[in-house]
Design an enzyme around this catalytic site. Sequence first.
Site, PDB file in Angstrom:
ATOM      1  N   ALA A 241       0.801  -1.234   0.000  1.00  0.00           N
ATOM      2  CA  ALA A 241       0.000   0.000   0.000  1.00  0.00           C
ATOM      3  C   ALA A 241       0.834   1.284   0.000  1.00  0.00           C
ATOM      4  O   ALA A 241       0.296   2.361   0.237  1.00  0.00           O
ATOM      5  CB  ALA A 241      -1.001   0.022   1.156  1.00  0.00           C
ATOM      6  N   ALA A 242       2.129   1.183  -0.332  1.00  0.00           N
ATOM      7  CA  ALA A 242       2.933   2.409  -0.470  1.00  0.00           C
ATOM      8  C   ALA A 242       2.310   3.323  -1.517  1.00  0.00           C
ATOM      9  O   ALA A 242       2.209   4.534  -1.333  1.00  0.00           O
ATOM     10  CB  ALA A 242       4.371   2.060  -0.870  1.00  0.00           C
ATOM     11  N   GLY A 243       1.878   2.712  -2.623  1.00  0.00           N
ATOM     12  CA  GLY A 243       1.278   3.500  -3.695  1.00  0.00           C
ATOM     13  C   GLY A 243      -0.025   4.155  -3.260  1.00  0.00           C
ATOM     14  O   GLY A 243      -0.309   5.298  -3.630  1.00  0.00           O
ATOM     15  N   ASP A 244      -0.830   3.452  -2.476  1.00  0.00           N
ATOM     16  CA  ASP A 244      -2.100   4.037  -2.007  1.00  0.00           C
ATOM     17  C   ASP A 244      -1.844   5.182  -1.030  1.00  0.00           C
ATOM     18  O   ASP A 244      -2.551   6.200  -1.048  1.00  0.00           O
ATOM     19  CB  ASP A 244      -2.973   2.967  -1.336  1.00  0.00           C
ATOM     20  CG  ASP A 244      -3.474   1.948  -2.345  1.00  0.00           C
ATOM     21  OD1 ASP A 244      -3.618   2.310  -3.523  1.00  0.00           O
ATOM     22  OD2 ASP A 244      -3.711   0.794  -1.941  1.00  0.00           O
TER      23      ASP A 244
HETATM   24  P1  ATP Z   1       1.820  -0.884  -3.869  1.00  0.00           P
HETATM   25  O1  ATP Z   1       1.208  -1.693  -4.981  1.00  0.00           O
HETATM   26  O2  ATP Z   1       2.647  -1.683  -2.901  1.00  0.00           O
HETATM   27  O3  ATP Z   1       0.859   0.024  -3.191  1.00  0.00           O
HETATM   28  P2  ATP Z   1       2.971   0.662  -6.006  1.00  0.00           P
HETATM   29  O4  ATP Z   1       3.670  -0.287  -6.924  1.00  0.00           O
HETATM   30  O5  ATP Z   1       1.657   1.193  -6.417  1.00  0.00           O
HETATM   31  O6  ATP Z   1       2.907   0.053  -4.542  1.00  0.00           O
HETATM   32  P3  ATP Z   1       5.475   2.070  -5.665  1.00  0.00           P
HETATM   33  O7  ATP Z   1       5.957   2.671  -6.932  1.00  0.00           O
HETATM   34  O8  ATP Z   1       6.119   0.790  -5.208  1.00  0.00           O
HETATM   35  O9  ATP Z   1       3.887   1.938  -5.733  1.00  0.00           O
HETATM   36  O10 ATP Z   1       5.648   3.124  -4.466  1.00  0.00           O
HETATM   37  C1  ATP Z   1       4.928   4.333  -4.408  1.00  0.00           C
HETATM   38  C2  ATP Z   1       5.806   5.395  -3.781  1.00  0.00           C
HETATM   39  O11 ATP Z   1       6.154   4.971  -2.442  1.00  0.00           O
HETATM   40  C3  ATP Z   1       7.122   5.639  -4.489  1.00  0.00           C
HETATM   41  O12 ATP Z   1       6.970   6.600  -5.527  1.00  0.00           O
HETATM   42  C4  ATP Z   1       8.011   6.138  -3.346  1.00  0.00           C
HETATM   43  O13 ATP Z   1       7.797   7.522  -3.131  1.00  0.00           O
HETATM   44  C5  ATP Z   1       7.476   5.360  -2.129  1.00  0.00           C
HETATM   45  N1  ATP Z   1       8.270   4.140  -1.877  1.00  0.00           N
HETATM   46  C6  ATP Z   1       8.002   2.885  -2.300  1.00  0.00           C
HETATM   47  N2  ATP Z   1       8.963   2.017  -1.892  1.00  0.00           N
HETATM   48  C7  ATP Z   1       9.858   2.748  -1.177  1.00  0.00           C
HETATM   49  C8  ATP Z   1      11.086   2.442  -0.484  1.00  0.00           C
HETATM   50  N3  ATP Z   1      11.586   1.193  -0.449  1.00  0.00           N
HETATM   51  N4  ATP Z   1      11.723   3.462   0.133  1.00  0.00           N
HETATM   52  C9  ATP Z   1      11.235   4.731   0.124  1.00  0.00           C
HETATM   53  N5  ATP Z   1      10.086   5.076  -0.510  1.00  0.00           N
HETATM   54  C10 ATP Z   1       9.409   4.111  -1.157  1.00  0.00           C
END
Ligand code: ATP
Length: 298
Positions: A241-244
């Site tokens: 949920a980093a992206g969310d």
């Molecule tokens: P998810 O599907 O897990 O919600 P996602 O693939 O939609 O993730 P990511 O591109 O992995 O999204 O991450 C979204 C944002 O979170 C990135 O642009 C960055 O700012 C932050 N982020 C993700 N992973 C990391 C990390 N390991 N360290 C620091 N920031 C991170």
Amino acid sequence: MADVVVLGSANMDLVATTDRLPGRGETIAGHTFRQVPGGKGANQAIAAARSGGTVRFAGAVGDDDLGRQILAALGAAGVDTTAVVRADAPTGTAHITVAAGGDNTIVVVPGANGTLTELLPAHAAVIAGADTLLLQLELPLSVVRAAAAHARACGVRTVLTPAPARPLPDELLAAVDLLVPNEHEATIIAGVDDPHQAAAVLARRCDVLMTLGERGAVYATAGAEPVTVPAFPVTAVDTTAAGDTFVGVLASALAAGTAMPDAMRRASAAAALSVQRPGASDSAPTAAQVDAFLGGAA
Ligand code: ATP
């Protein structure tokens, strides 16, 4: 008036941990079990509300205990749930098995989420009063299209997280102001293999903010050089949920009038905080925590 309205999914994540994933037809013993409110819609609403925005969630849950627990979690984060519909179907569930080492399997049963095939009057009304509408692709595509068209007609900014990834109808892309794919999603939607080329192709249709995990995010708009915002260097323990979190915090910042580069920095900080904690919706930071982190990073 709500600054941010999220029309999206709400699921209860049912998470079991095991030594390894079971084989076909096999039953194995698990170690721990926990229930966490999830679904991309609910995750984004919780992240936006924790970061200080006025946030309303428009979606559907069942008339059951899991639904009541999800509404309570949204309410505890400060999300207005008065537009949530009680569907004649069970609350959506995600059945997740996580093995030692991190491998996982996930089965999502949409339940109540799947009943939202058209834009309900109650949801149309809250969208009309919003500054920003957040959409994802965990509800039927028909309602996502209808909501984006309605928001465009009402002058409401629409931000679409195109996950789970799938090709998108032109009419939907045309009604979206900002698309926030990760690299995988960008290549699938644009139909090209290179993510940066995909972002450039998509930027001819609408503004694109492509997230790059620990490499940050890049903002691409027609006729301008892409702007990259690096991620904050942190030790990640759980990137679920980093992206969310990123999108929810970005939307509440944009709705508060913050300019895009600063909104991206704030969203990156919130996501960096969330990946340092285990969990999904429960790992989104508060506005004060983001302020403190940015103060320390300045
Ligand atoms: P998810 O599907 O897990 O919600 P996602 O693939 O939609 O993730 P990511 O591109 O992995 O999204 O991450 C979204 C944002 O979170 C990135 O642009 C960055 O700012 C932050 N982020 C993700 N992973 C990391 C990390 N390991 N360290 C620091 N920031 C991170």
